[in-house]
Design a protein around this motif. Sequence first.
Motif: not given
Length: 218
Positions: A75, A86-87, A83, A115-116, A78-79, A118-119, A121-122
């Motif tokens: 996480v 990754l969107a 976001a 992960i879902q 990815l942060q 936190a993001f 739109d991904t």
Amino acid sequence: MRIGILGTGNVGQALASAWARAGHDVVVGSRRPDDPALLAELKEPVAAGLRIEGSAAAVSHAEVVVNATPGTASVALLQSIGAPALAGRVLLDVAVGFLPDGTPSHPVVSLGEEIQQAFPDTPVVKTFSTIDRGLMVAPRSLEGPSTVFLSGDDPDAKRVVRGLLADLGWSHDSVLDLGPIATARGQEHFADLFVAIAQATGTYEFGIRVVPPATAAP
């Protein structure tokens, strides 16, 4: 398809090389892409001519981002990419997190769910967390068929991932869709049983299969 692999460990290397052999455009993402020591470690991807880029560059290249990083660091990594970057990209998550004492780092909510959340739109699809890296890329190496699982909220993203699994040799019948991303808990929590089976059999190169009840005779 353009694939960005985040993670340069054994799993990331195996998947990167296998998808490249299947004809995909693969970039391996690392936090230290110019480190000579890293390039010496990445024998198979380097031999295959794959590009080694920074993590953000691998994401910007990709239609599908594969998270093969340690689950306790996923996480945060990815942060750091962000976001917006990754969107709209499919995120295929294969990671499982472990604490230093070997216990799972996500005993309640799975890493896939985290992960879902936190993001949003991904679209995240969880798979491959119940098998070893060798079987991921060589499902026909077993004596019989095995089952691999999908968890995710987005049907289109799951279709993309099914296609990528097929390119590794997984038949349509071997893929079991468990439902929404919340079912990733079951995949990740299989880790303890996986280790117990490996210790009992002396190998990590095994699969599991969901066997339905026999059809009653007419």
